[in-house]
Design an enzyme around this catalytic site. Structure first.
Site, PDB file in Angstrom:
ATOM      1  N   ASN A  80       0.840  -1.202   0.000  1.00  0.00           N
ATOM      2  CA  ASN A  80       0.000   0.000   0.000  1.00  0.00           C
ATOM      3  C   ASN A  80       0.874   1.251   0.000  1.00  0.00           C
ATOM      4  O   ASN A  80       2.100   1.154  -0.027  1.00  0.00           O
ATOM      5  CB  ASN A  80      -0.949  -0.025   1.207  1.00  0.00           C
ATOM      6  CG  ASN A  80      -0.177  -0.105   2.505  1.00  0.00           C
ATOM      7  OD1 ASN A  80       0.600   0.789   2.841  1.00  0.00           O
ATOM      8  ND2 ASN A  80      -0.336  -1.202   3.235  1.00  0.00           N
ATOM      9  N   PRO A  92      -2.720 -11.836  10.913  1.00  0.00           N
ATOM     10  CA  PRO A  92      -3.063 -11.584  12.316  1.00  0.00           C
ATOM     11  C   PRO A  92      -3.183 -10.089  12.555  1.00  0.00           C
ATOM     12  O   PRO A  92      -2.525  -9.294  11.881  1.00  0.00           O
ATOM     13  CB  PRO A  92      -1.870 -12.161  13.082  1.00  0.00           C
ATOM     14  CG  PRO A  92      -0.765 -12.253  12.096  1.00  0.00           C
ATOM     15  CD  PRO A  92      -1.387 -12.410  10.737  1.00  0.00           C
ATOM     16  N   VAL A 114      -1.907  -5.182  16.434  1.00  0.00           N
ATOM     17  CA  VAL A 114      -2.195  -4.328  17.594  1.00  0.00           C
ATOM     18  C   VAL A 114      -3.172  -5.018  18.548  1.00  0.00           C
ATOM     19  O   VAL A 114      -3.046  -4.908  19.776  1.00  0.00           O
ATOM     20  CB  VAL A 114      -2.657  -2.919  17.140  1.00  0.00           C
ATOM     21  CG1 VAL A 114      -4.070  -2.910  16.615  1.00  0.00           C
ATOM     22  CG2 VAL A 114      -2.492  -1.915  18.261  1.00  0.00           C
TER      23      VAL A 114
END
Ligand code: C5P
Length: 403
Positions: free
Chosen positions: A216, A311, A314
């Site tokens: 990104n 996963p 945070v």
């Protein structure tokens, strides 16, 4: 309002190889609203042409003290009076020596002597020349006369040496110039000495095959600015960073990772002993289920790539039994508050900084940003500012909540 709106900047370019970066510097200063007039030394013109600088600045370039035509238009004294800020980038060892002596035998040195505007220099030279006692004396002389010294940075040099002396990157020069006009003196009043902050930053790269990946547009600027701010306030800072093209803030430790899985592994390891964890990385939500070991060849007109969920770094940090004070980010394009509060709760965060990435001039890849920061009980708006300043405000806010 743009930070440099209406600011008149004289950019002095002297003869170093880093001069090739100056058209971009001019463009970026203008992006922030500045009016830029370029002054070049003769040596600078051996590296880059006045025509290029004229085109990007949209102003005539000045290069001579004794040019009758130039003196008719905007003469040296007028240019010195016009300036709100004089930035010399790159500033060679020779130009630094001549300015520190108060010489005035070319246009740029004359302007330095004739202006009452603040002056900043961005040194650029070989590391040995930078460390030379006389250069250091000259620099100290300039600092004692309130000249700002931006950098230099450290790293590989054009001559093959490695060390201090590289001109700071354009991004950093622009940020320092913005900070100069928007000083936030001592935003961070808290002393973070003794605390360890772990910060994720930048994008992740999810490999498809040995040559391709999904990623990104995250630049890492916000995460690195937070790292810098926390480090300046005394914290021990570790950045877990995806691939970025920005320098690591001085004094911070950086762990480079590529994929979300690698970032996850490092984050859980480091977060256990951290006081504060800030998840600023733009982690890919999905990764490729089976990474091809060979380059995928072009054949059919369409193809499918299976993705599996990564996963949530945070959230996993926030689930640790020895949970640090955990701060997340929410980059949204709509319903910012609603989504941010949902994430705060769902991921068990202590704080979340939300921004609207749909607004132009802020967010991904930009130098500026605006945030709304939520805890379970508070909402704080941090209006549009440079990411550096915003980061200082955010670190101050975190430190107020984390006692
Ligand atoms: O759910 P969303 O990606 O919008 O949440 C953004 C926040 O979660 C950011 O703080 C980001 O760094 C973090 N995050 C993460 N691991 C993921 C996805 C997001 O740490 N896999």
């Amino acid at each position: 309002m743009q930070i440099l709106q209406g600011k008149k900047i004289v950019l002095g370019i002297t003869g170093g190889i880093a001069a090739y970066k100056t058209p971009e510097l001019v463009r970026r200063l203008k992006d922030h609203g500045a009016d830029v007039r370029v002054v070049m030394t003769a040596a600078a013109q051996a590296f880059i042409t006045p025509l290029t600088l004229q085109a990007v600045s949209a102003n005539a370039v000045s290069d001579s003290l004794l040019d009758t035509q130039a003196e008719l238009a905007m003469g040296h004294i007028e240019l010195a009076k016009w300036a709100d800020f004089v930035l010399i980038a790159p500033a060679t060892a020779d130009s630094i020596a001549r300015i520190s002596c108060g010489m005035a035998n070319d246009l740029l040195t004359t302007i330095c002597l004739a202006t009452s505007a603040p002056i900043a220099i961005a040194p650029a030279m070989n590391q040995q020349m930078w460390h030379a006692q006389i250069t250091q004396e000259n620099i100290n002389k300039l600092i004692s006369r309130k000249v700002e010294v931006f950098g230099p940075g450290s790293g590989a040099q054009a001559c093959g040496d490695v060390g201090l002396g590289r001109m700071l990157d354009v991004d950093e020069l622009v940020a320092l110039t913005c900070d100069f006009f928007q000083p936030t003196t001592k935003v961070i009043q808290t002393d973070l000495s003794g605390q360890t902050w772990v910060i994720t930053a930048g994008p992740t790269r999810e490999a498809i095959d040995p040559v391709r990946y999904i990623s990104n547009h995250s630049s890492g600027k916000m995460g690195y600015a937070i790292a810098r701010a926390a480090q300046l306030a005394g914290a021990k800072v570790k950045i877990i960073s995806g691939p970025v093209n920005i320098p690591t803030p001085e004094g911070c430790m950086k762990l480079s990772v590529e994929s979300a899985l690698q970032m996850h592994q490092q984050a859980l390891k480091l977060a256990k002993n951290a006081d504060v964890f800030v998840a600023c990385a733009a982690v890919a939500d999905y990764r490729v289920a089976e990474i091809s070991t060979q380059k995928i060849k072009k054949s059919a007109d369409d193809m499918q790539i299976n993705l599996v969920k990564n996963p949530d770094i945070v959230a996993d940090v926030a689930a640790l039994s020895s949970k640090p004070f955990t701060v997340g980010f929410a980059a949204e394009t709509q319903n910012v508050e609603h989504y941010a509060l949902d994430k705060l709760k769902r991921k068990n965060l202590d704080m979340i900084a939300a921004n609207n990435v749909a607004l132009s001039g802020q967010g991904f890849n930009s130098d500026d940003n605006a945030l709304t920061v939520f805890s379970s009980k508070t909402k704080t708006d941090l209006p549009l500012a440079s990411k550096r300043i915003l980061a200082e405000q955010l670190v101050q806010l975190i430190s107020q909540h984390y006692i």
